[in-house]
Design a protein around this motif. Structure first.
Motif, PDB file in Angstrom:
ATOM      1  N   MET A  26      45.824  35.072  31.292  1.00 55.50           N
ATOM      2  CA  MET A  26      47.215  34.623  31.281  1.00 55.50           C
ATOM      3  C   MET A  26      47.320  33.112  31.528  1.00 55.50           C
ATOM      4  SD  MET A  26      49.148  37.009  30.413  1.00 55.50           S
ATOM      5  CE  MET A  26      48.846  38.733  30.027  1.00 55.50           C
ATOM      6  N   LEU A  27      46.450  32.564  32.359  1.00 52.12           N
ATOM      7  CA  LEU A  27      46.433  31.110  32.527  1.00 52.12           C
ATOM      8  C   LEU A  27      46.047  30.428  31.226  1.00 52.12           C
ATOM      9  CD1 LEU A  27      44.756  30.630  36.041  1.00 52.12           C
ATOM     10  CD2 LEU A  27      47.188  30.502  35.470  1.00 52.12           C
ATOM     11  N   TYR A  28      45.101  31.010  30.527  1.00 49.13           N
ATOM     12  CA  TYR A  28      44.662  30.497  29.223  1.00 49.13           C
ATOM     13  C   TYR A  28      45.826  30.459  28.230  1.00 49.13           C
ATOM     14  CZ  TYR A  28      42.325  30.987  24.636  1.00 49.13           C
ATOM     15  OH  TYR A  28      41.935  30.867  23.332  1.00 49.13           O
ATOM     16  N   LEU A  29      46.746  31.416  28.369  1.00 46.82           N
ATOM     17  CA  LEU A  29      47.940  31.451  27.518  1.00 46.82           C
ATOM     18  C   LEU A  29      49.062  30.550  28.035  1.00 46.82           C
ATOM     19  CD1 LEU A  29      48.480  35.178  26.479  1.00 46.82           C
ATOM     20  CD2 LEU A  29      48.324  33.217  24.948  1.00 46.82           C
ATOM     21  N   GLY A  30      48.866  30.005  29.234  1.00 43.33           N
ATOM     22  CA  GLY A  30      49.924  29.201  29.823  1.00 43.33           C
ATOM     23  C   GLY A  30      51.010  30.026  30.489  1.00 43.33           C
ATOM     24  N   ARG A  31      50.704  31.279  30.819  1.00 41.85           N
ATOM     25  CA  ARG A  31      51.677  32.168  31.460  1.00 41.85           C
ATOM     26  C   ARG A  31      51.311  32.342  32.936  1.00 41.85           C
ATOM     27  NH1 ARG A  31      55.318  34.801  28.172  1.00 41.85           N
ATOM     28  NH2 ARG A  31      55.266  33.868  26.098  1.00 41.85           N
ATOM     29  N   GLY A  32      51.671  31.342  33.722  1.00 43.08           N
ATOM     30  CA  GLY A  32      51.279  31.320  35.121  1.00 43.08           C
ATOM     31  C   GLY A  32      51.839  32.459  35.935  1.00 43.08           C
ATOM     32  N   ARG A  33      53.090  32.844  35.697  1.00 38.22           N
ATOM     33  CA  ARG A  33      53.683  33.929  36.486  1.00 38.22           C
ATOM     34  C   ARG A  33      52.948  35.242  36.271  1.00 38.22           C
ATOM     35  NH1 ARG A  33      60.274  33.107  35.973  1.00 38.22           N
ATOM     36  NH2 ARG A  33      60.357  31.050  37.017  1.00 38.22           N
ATOM     37  N   PHE A  34      52.666  35.555  35.014  1.00 42.95           N
ATOM     38  CA  PHE A  34      51.920  36.781  34.728  1.00 42.95           C
ATOM     39  C   PHE A  34      50.516  36.707  35.326  1.00 42.95           C
ATOM     40  CE2 PHE A  34      54.820  37.384  30.915  1.00 42.95           C
ATOM     41  CZ  PHE A  34      55.483  38.456  31.475  1.00 42.95           C
ATOM     42  N   ALA A  35      49.923  35.522  35.293  1.00 44.25           N
ATOM     43  CA  ALA A  35      48.573  35.359  35.833  1.00 44.25           C
ATOM     44  C   ALA A  35      48.535  35.749  37.305  1.00 44.25           C
ATOM     45  CB  ALA A  35      48.108  33.918  35.646  1.00 44.25           C
ATOM     46  N   PHE A  36      49.519  35.317  38.081  1.00 48.70           N
ATOM     47  CA  PHE A  36      49.503  35.605  39.512  1.00 48.70           C
ATOM     48  C   PHE A  36      49.891  37.051  39.811  1.00 48.70           C
ATOM     49  CE2 PHE A  36      49.281  31.029  39.778  1.00 48.70           C
ATOM     50  CZ  PHE A  36      48.415  30.863  40.841  1.00 48.70           C
ATOM     51  N   VAL A  37      50.630  37.685  38.906  1.00 51.02           N
ATOM     52  CA  VAL A  37      50.876  39.115  39.055  1.00 51.02           C
ATOM     53  C   VAL A  37      49.563  39.875  38.930  1.00 51.02           C
ATOM     54  CG1 VAL A  37      51.922  41.147  37.993  1.00 51.02           C
ATOM     55  CG2 VAL A  37      53.282  39.071  38.305  1.00 51.02           C
ATOM     56  N   TYR A  38      48.777  39.537  37.910  1.00 47.39           N
ATOM     57  CA  TYR A  38      47.478  40.204  37.735  1.00 47.39           C
ATOM     58  C   TYR A  38      46.514  39.840  38.857  1.00 47.39           C
ATOM     59  CZ  TYR A  38      48.611  41.957  33.069  1.00 47.39           C
ATOM     60  OH  TYR A  38      49.165  42.652  32.021  1.00 47.39           O
ATOM     61  N   LEU A  39      46.585  38.608  39.349  1.00 47.03           N
ATOM     62  CA  LEU A  39      45.730  38.221  40.459  1.00 47.03           C
ATOM     63  C   LEU A  39      46.041  39.061  41.691  1.00 47.03           C
ATOM     64  CD1 LEU A  39      43.639  36.324  41.742  1.00 47.03           C
ATOM     65  CD2 LEU A  39      45.536  34.805  42.343  1.00 47.03           C
ATOM     66  N   GLY A  40      47.333  39.267  41.961  1.00 51.50           N
ATOM     67  CA  GLY A  40      47.723  40.088  43.102  1.00 51.50           C
ATOM     68  C   GLY A  40      47.243  41.515  42.970  1.00 51.50           C
ATOM     69  N   LEU A  41      47.395  42.086  41.783  1.00 53.22           N
ATOM     70  CA  LEU A  41      46.915  43.454  41.554  1.00 53.22           C
ATOM     71  C   LEU A  41      45.404  43.540  41.741  1.00 53.22           C
ATOM     72  CD1 LEU A  41      49.015  44.442  38.399  1.00 53.22           C
ATOM     73  CD2 LEU A  41      49.316  45.288  40.736  1.00 53.22           C
ATOM     74  N   GLY A  42      44.702  42.579  41.194  1.00 50.57           N
ATOM     75  CA  GLY A  42      43.244  42.586  41.320  1.00 50.57           C
ATOM     76  C   GLY A  42      42.794  42.404  42.758  1.00 50.57           C
ATOM     77  N   PHE A  43      43.492  41.562  43.507  1.00 50.22           N
ATOM     78  CA  PHE A  43      43.145  41.323  44.911  1.00 50.22           C
ATOM     79  C   PHE A  43      43.317  42.592  45.735  1.00 50.22           C
ATOM     80  CE2 PHE A  43      44.370  40.292  49.249  1.00 50.22           C
ATOM     81  CZ  PHE A  43      43.311  39.495  49.648  1.00 50.22           C
ATOM     82  N   VAL A  44      44.460  43.253  45.551  1.00 52.71           N
ATOM     83  CA  VAL A  44      44.734  44.472  46.319  1.00 52.71           C
ATOM     84  C   VAL A  44      43.712  45.553  45.987  1.00 52.71           C
ATOM     85  CG1 VAL A  44      46.368  46.369  46.635  1.00 52.71           C
ATOM     86  CG2 VAL A  44      47.190  44.006  46.599  1.00 52.71           C
ATOM     87  N   GLU A  45      43.440  45.761  44.717  1.00 50.67           N
ATOM     88  CA  GLU A  45      42.501  46.819  44.317  1.00 50.67           C
ATOM     89  C   GLU A  45      41.079  46.495  44.758  1.00 50.67           C
ATOM     90  OE1 GLU A  45      44.832  48.577  40.373  1.00 50.67           O
ATOM     91  OE2 GLU A  45      42.857  47.659  40.189  1.00 50.67           O
ATOM     92  N   ALA A  46      40.649  45.246  44.570  1.00 49.03           N
ATOM     93  CA  ALA A  46      39.285  44.885  44.948  1.00 49.03           C
ATOM     94  C   ALA A  46      39.090  44.964  46.459  1.00 49.03           C
ATOM     95  CB  ALA A  46      38.967  43.481  44.445  1.00 49.03           C
ATOM     96  N   ALA A  47      40.068  44.464  47.215  1.00 50.66           N
ATOM     97  CA  ALA A  47      39.958  44.521  48.677  1.00 50.66           C
ATOM     98  C   ALA A  47      39.921  45.962  49.160  1.00 50.66           C
ATOM     99  CB  ALA A  47      41.125  43.766  49.303  1.00 50.66           C
ATOM    100  N   ALA A  48      40.747  46.824  48.565  1.00 54.57           N
ATOM    101  CA  ALA A  48      40.764  48.236  48.954  1.00 54.57           C
ATOM    102  C   ALA A  48      39.431  48.900  48.647  1.00 54.57           C
ATOM    103  CB  ALA A  48      41.900  48.955  48.228  1.00 54.57           C
ATOM    104  N   LEU A  49      38.879  48.608  47.484  1.00 53.17           N
ATOM    105  CA  LEU A  49      37.608  49.223  47.102  1.00 53.17           C
ATOM    106  C   LEU A  49      36.478  48.747  48.012  1.00 53.17           C
ATOM    107  CD1 LEU A  49      36.550  51.172  44.868  1.00 53.17           C
ATOM    108  CD2 LEU A  49      35.821  49.154  43.630  1.00 53.17           C
ATOM    109  N   LEU A  50      36.424  47.445  48.288  1.00 55.17           N
ATOM    110  CA  LEU A  50      35.371  46.914  49.147  1.00 55.17           C
ATOM    111  C   LEU A  50      35.498  47.419  50.577  1.00 55.17           C
ATOM    112  CD1 LEU A  50      35.230  43.241  47.866  1.00 55.17           C
ATOM    113  CD2 LEU A  50      33.330  44.846  47.838  1.00 55.17           C
ATOM    114  N   PHE A  51      36.744  47.641  51.006  1.00 62.37           N
ATOM    115  CA  PHE A  51      36.958  48.080  52.388  1.00 62.37           C
ATOM    116  C   PHE A  51      36.739  49.570  52.553  1.00 62.37           C
ATOM    117  CE2 PHE A  51      39.884  49.100  55.992  1.00 62.37           C
ATOM    118  CZ  PHE A  51      39.145  48.436  56.955  1.00 62.37           C
TER     119      PHE A  51
END
Length: 301
Positions: A26-51
């Motif tokens: 999404m950053l590559y497309l210049g869509r910063g808002r969508f990029a941070f939505v996906y970043l948040g989803l990835g952070f929550v899922e990755a942290a949950a899986l690692l924990f």
């Protein structure tokens, strides 16, 4: 081909998403808002899986299937739609340039991984059982959290459930005796410092015995002198673990038992006394049952 990436063609966007993930896509497309939505989803899922899961599972194929692949597929489809509807005249922000993308990717990885690694290294670590030696408290394929700070001020107490290092891996058992105690099993009953530990028969449970045959298994409520109470299983009479010599627990070590008394390799057999230095921490909460494919949240007694 390079021109297609510069122009943000749909197939190029799909490729970026599948390789680097939807955040950078999404950053590559210049869509910063969508990029941070996906970043948040990835952070929550990755942290949950690692924990929640052992590191070998979190960082292995299961982690890829649970986190990376679904987000990458969704991001790729979403990105292709946005790229198709994007006009060629639309300006791209500076952060969509390749060198910014590389820097942001490195920072995002650190942001996700470092807190989870610190948490599991110094505070709580997930483990899982691979046998029935702690049934009925912990069945096989149960995931649980271990508090690594539980014994900062005082050592384990009788009745605590602990994880400790042994020669072939990490074991989870119950502390039956502490330093300077004398402990023995006679007729399947626990004796602590010469006195019998009270146990009361409770309803039988249906489970597989040591030969894999499902049958009723005798269950007891065992109560320590401190009042700590928990359930144990008695599969057979007069097993090798049912009658032992007296064990004098040395200083700096602990005597551990499996709650499934006739199906546990513990201090009565090969494990022997467990040095304090080998104890990882105390088992506090079980959170998943892989056998029944359910998530649970239940304190462990």
């Amino acid at each position: 081909m390079i021109g297609a990436f510069k122009e943000r063609r749909p197939w190029a966007v799909v490729l970026i998403n599948l390789i680097f993930g939807p955040f950078l896509g999404m950053l590559y497309l210049g869509r910063g808002r969508f990029a941070f939505v996906y970043l948040g989803l990835g952070f929550v899922e990755a942290a949950a899986l690692l924990f929640f899961f052992p590191l070998a599972i979190a960082m292995g194929s299961l982690g890829i299937w649970l986190i990376e692949l679904p987000l990458q597929i969704v991001g790729a489809i979403h990105g292709a739609i946005l790229a198709r509807n994007r006009g060629d005249e639309m300006p791209l922000p500076r952060y969509s340039r390749w060198y910014f993308l590389v820097a942001i990717h490195v920072v995002s990885l650190i942001t996700v991984l470092v807190p989870a690694v610190i948490l599991r290294t110094y505070f709580y670590q997930p483990f899982n059982t691979v046998s029935e030696s702690m049934a009925p408290t912990l069945d096989a394929a149960t995931y649980f959290w271990v508090s690594k700070r539980a014994y900062d001020e005082a050592g384990p107490q009788r009745g605590d459930l602990v994880v400790f290092h042994w020669t072939d891996g990490d074991y989870g058992k119950r502390v039956g005796a502490i330093p300077d105690d004398k402990v023995q099993m006679l007729g399947g009953q626990l004796f602590l410092n010469g006195k019998i530990v009270v146990r009361q028969r409770t309803p039988d449970v249906e489970m597989a015995d040591e030969y894999g045959v499902v049958r009723p298994i005798r269950q007891y409520q065992e109560t320590l002198p401190s009042g700590r109470s928990y359930k144990t299983l008695d599969l057979v009479d007069n097993s090798p673990q049912d009658n032992t010599p007296v064990f004098a627990v040395p200083a700096g070590a602990y005597f551990v038992l499996g709650d499934n008394r006739d199906n546990s390799n513990d201090s009565r057999l090969d494990v022997g006394f467990v040095p304090r230095a080998n104890i990882v921490g105390e088992i506090e909460v079980k959170f998943a049952d892989r056998r029944h494919k359910t998530m649970i949240w239940e304190p462990v007694n």
